[in-house]
Design an enzyme around this catalytic site. Sequence first.
Site, PDB file in Angstrom:
ATOM      1  N   HIS A   1     -13.457   2.099  10.460  1.00 13.94           N
ATOM      2  CA  HIS A   1     -12.689   2.614   9.343  1.00 13.94           C
ATOM      3  C   HIS A   1     -11.174   2.431   9.464  1.00 13.94           C
ATOM      4  O   HIS A   1     -10.537   1.833   8.609  1.00 13.94           O
ATOM      5  CB  HIS A   1     -13.015   4.104   9.191  1.00 13.94           C
ATOM      6  CG  HIS A   1     -12.320   4.797   8.076  1.00 13.94           C
ATOM      7  ND1 HIS A   1     -12.374   4.329   6.779  1.00 13.94           N
ATOM      8  CD2 HIS A   1     -11.543   5.900   8.043  1.00 13.94           C
ATOM      9  CE1 HIS A   1     -11.678   5.147   6.002  1.00 13.94           C
ATOM     10  NE2 HIS A   1     -11.139   6.087   6.750  1.00 13.94           N
TER      11      HIS A   1
ATOM     12  N   SER B   1      -3.735   9.787   6.809  1.00 12.26           N
ATOM     13  CA  SER B   1      -3.242   8.406   6.723  1.00 12.26           C
ATOM     14  C   SER B   1      -2.384   8.223   5.484  1.00 12.26           C
ATOM     15  O   SER B   1      -1.333   7.582   5.543  1.00 12.26           O
ATOM     16  CB  SER B   1      -4.391   7.402   6.741  1.00 12.26           C
ATOM     17  OG  SER B   1      -5.208   7.541   5.618  1.00 12.26           O
TER      18      SER B   1
ATOM     19  N   GLY C   1       0.820  -1.201   0.000  1.00 11.28           N
ATOM     20  CA  GLY C   1       0.000   0.000   0.000  1.00 11.28           C
ATOM     21  C   GLY C   1       0.853   1.250   0.000  1.00 11.28           C
ATOM     22  O   GLY C   1       2.007   1.226  -0.431  1.00 11.28           O
TER      23      GLY C   1
ATOM     24  N   GLU D   1      -0.338   2.158   8.468  1.00  9.56           N
ATOM     25  CA  GLU D   1      -1.397   1.872   9.442  1.00  9.56           C
ATOM     26  C   GLU D   1      -1.028   0.712  10.368  1.00  9.56           C
ATOM     27  O   GLU D   1      -1.573   0.585  11.458  1.00  9.56           O
ATOM     28  CB  GLU D   1      -2.716   1.574   8.708  1.00  9.56           C
ATOM     29  CG  GLU D   1      -3.929   1.563   9.635  1.00  9.56           C
ATOM     30  CD  GLU D   1      -5.245   1.301   8.899  1.00  9.56           C
ATOM     31  OE1 GLU D   1      -5.257   1.362   7.658  1.00  9.56           O
ATOM     32  OE2 GLU D   1      -6.252   1.048   9.580  1.00  9.56           O
TER      33      GLU D   1
ATOM     34  N   ARG E   1     -13.388  13.482  13.171  1.00  6.34           N
ATOM     35  CA  ARG E   1     -14.244  12.327  12.915  1.00  6.34           C
ATOM     36  C   ARG E   1     -14.865  11.742  14.163  1.00  6.34           C
ATOM     37  O   ARG E   1     -16.039  11.359  14.155  1.00  6.34           O
ATOM     38  CB  ARG E   1     -13.419  11.248  12.208  1.00  6.34           C
ATOM     39  CG  ARG E   1     -13.047  11.689  10.825  1.00  6.34           C
ATOM     40  CD  ARG E   1     -12.136  10.716  10.141  1.00  6.34           C
ATOM     41  NE  ARG E   1     -11.891  11.168   8.768  1.00  6.34           N
ATOM     42  CZ  ARG E   1     -11.071  10.569   7.929  1.00  6.34           C
ATOM     43  NH1 ARG E   1     -10.406   9.507   8.311  1.00  6.34           N
ATOM     44  NH2 ARG E   1     -10.918  11.043   6.716  1.00  6.34           N
TER      45      ARG E   1
ATOM     46  N   ALA F   1       2.380   2.733   2.211  1.00  6.38           N
ATOM     47  CA  ALA F   1       3.644   2.672   2.959  1.00  6.38           C
ATOM     48  C   ALA F   1       4.583   1.640   2.324  1.00  6.38           C
ATOM     49  O   ALA F   1       5.756   1.925   2.069  1.00  6.38           O
ATOM     50  CB  ALA F   1       3.378   2.321   4.420  1.00  6.38           C
TER      51      ALA F   1
END
Lengths: 639, 247
Positions: free
Chosen positions: A402, A441, A43, A426, A331, A45
């Site tokens: 999430h 993120s 991903g 993450e 959030r 990262a």
Amino acid sequence: MTKLDSKIPEGNLKDKWTNYLNSMNLVSPANKKKLDIIVVGTGIAGAPAAASLAQLGYNVKVFCYQDSSRRAHSVAAQGGINAAKNYPNDGDSIYRLFYDMIKGGDYRARESNVYRAAEVSNEVIDQLTAQGVPFAREYGGTLSNRSFGGVQVSRTFYARGQTGQQVLLGSYSALKRMISEGKVKMYARRQMLEIVTVDGHARGIITRNLVTGETERHSAHAVILATGGYGTIYYLSTLAINSNGSAAWSAYKKGAFFANPSFIQIHPTCIPQLNDYQSKLTLMSESLRNDGRIWVPKEKDDKRPGNDIPEDERDYYLERRYPAFGNLVPRDVASRAAKERCDAGYGVGDTGQAVFLDFKHALEKQGKDVIEDKYGNLFEMYETITGESPYERPMRIYPAGHYTMGGLWVDYELQTTIPGLFAIGEANFSDHGANRLGASSLMQGATDGYFIIPNTISNYLSDKIRTGKVATDTKEFDEAEKEAKERLEKLLNVNGTQTASSFHKRLGKILWEYAGMARNEEGLKKALTMVKDLKNEFWKDVKVPGTSAEFNQELEKAVRIASAFELSQLLIKDALSRKESCGAHYREEYVTEDGEAKRNDEEYMYVSAWEYQGEDKEPKLHKEELKFEFVEVKQRSYK
Amino acid sequence: MKVKLKIWRQANAKAKGQFKNYELDDIQDEMSFLEMLDALNSKLIKEGENPVAFENDCREGICGTCGLFINGRPHGPGEQIATCQLHMRLFKDGETIVIEPWRAGGFPIIKDLVTDRNAYDKIMQAGGFVSVNIGGTPDSNAVLISKEHADEAMDAASCIGCGACAAICKNSSAMLFIAAKVSQLALLPQGKVEASKRAKRMVAVMDELGFGNCSNTGACEAECPKGISLAHIARLNREFLKANIKS
């Protein structure tokens, strides 16, 4: 290891990273060729980490469970990526980005790591632009920015509502280039089953080839986990169906501490659950809150369609309660407010588990063309799923699981408590404290992957240059492979009557109810027993068809769910032990008079880092005390 | 509603495949197509049969993992959506639904509805990137890019790499897939430098991997879940031509 050493460099906040770079040990180009690195996950990262390390000259092996590295779930990030460029000239700075993240995370993140992410963020935008990422532009040709929740500046770079896709594909292209030059070896369709440690250091992994079913041994001088979060633990979440925390969990069971497992972000704007057979919840980007207004009817149980409810009978509850930030509160605050309104009987739609997100005013003021340019693909996505057009009727939204702020504990070098095992993106716990701000993120994953890990890993590898190739025909690899194979066979041999997915669904319901947006001691204790019972039932009655020697998706699922039971128990224990509310962790016993999260800084200003003690033994809690030297710790207020 | 399913079953790459029939009652309009298949699989597992292998991941139309040939169309009857975004409300009660894997020379079958699309990765490896190193890049605003070009590049860049274009093409050509990348990068100053070289390399690898040539029938554009335009193929052809003139 009993004491946590976060290895924060000396010096003023703004000098720490420079000081670190100036004093870390390097590996010469000739020696890099002698060193192998494994990266698990591709991903935002993992892909840039692999590409950067290969460019530096290390031998890199990359693994992903998908058929192609381009499909990692970062691809689904919608709204944007933050950086402190201050292009809009609205008073932004590296310090302000850092401050917003520390405050947004409710003072539960490590100052030095967060500051570094903010510092490196600008370089990430330049890198991505150079790779051909088509960020949105102004008519004059400069980059465009927008605003996100929890901040009062516009620092978010975006590519329509598909920023994650574009940012990931930019990184994917860098990775492809390194593969084409022979510097990276790519292993797609692999599930990581075990970490292999030799003399306490991470030296390899055991994987399962998902096409042939074979287990494989791979060795290296260091292993990087970029395996994402465990939000699918709730079954229904915004994540990809196959996203999971099993790789991080296997690292935990080999000695890596797991930090803040109960810090999970519930995203406020998702398409609500419609039915019981639903398999996922789709996110509607937070960027929609720039122009959309959130409301519920002023009267309870008002079942009229949104458009039929006149203006003076609407309660724009976020604007009412938080006038300074309005619809752009963070959030965690937005999610809880929605839950509070629905629990009080003001929810809309058939289930009453939804609130309106309305674009009527924005459409009137800005025109359909402008709104379409900004959110066109999101509106289409909403219409495809619900059959309703947000141009004509207000959207209905509700919070959903999430993002996991929790993850493997890492020090300033992003190294776990197992030497040679690193965690980025993450998968680690590092930068978001108890709540993550929107568009940070992608920022954190990319800064970890592009610019942090390529430097910090050399400090570890500098004295490994005489180690030589790590052999895989050793007792450590024998044992790890045996353990992995036995677990697969154990799952296949249960031969019960219920599918792995049905267990996952039941687990998700327990966690959502008792360890979701609001938690209390009684519920958490109940959930712990329920999860334990469900886990026992799973091992007695799960049905996994087929064999381990073939393409077997049910076996893949069962492996993931088996570890989800264990991770759930740690999550609940962590939530029980933290007797305060902070960020996304909301304990009903600890709230202010007006219902906001109430921290207890005296007793809980620490990162909880859990150490595995063995099957059915209580994990051991270690505390990394957090020191705030460069910000004043305050009660978070968005009013 | 009730549906009758006719699904391609094939144990592995070498085995001979065949269609098998299934029936499902109690399917609801709001179910997604993949949730309908989930329901089928949980029924099959309980009956002691092997579930149908099919791929999916994000279930929101962006990762490109899913890709089924449904009633003769890639991603089924919806317009500009991926299989995972297809909902049962687009089907009629009692309808027979035929489900097949992608069928293209470049995408061999692994099992049932799962194909190997590694060829698309190999095509990307041939040149689907800007040869820029990591680190030391100029400030993002140092090079101005007109909004029109940035928007058009973004249109091309929205490709999800699902393979529908090659699956529907009568020549099994991957031209639209390549064109999307070549066009995105040719529209931006960062990618312009290598534009024609990139086009030539990517097309050459496509040829090697068993994909056919483009004969401009436009089926790819019609079935692309992201609505990628044929105009990008025209830009690819220009870059390809330039490369050949240069050499």
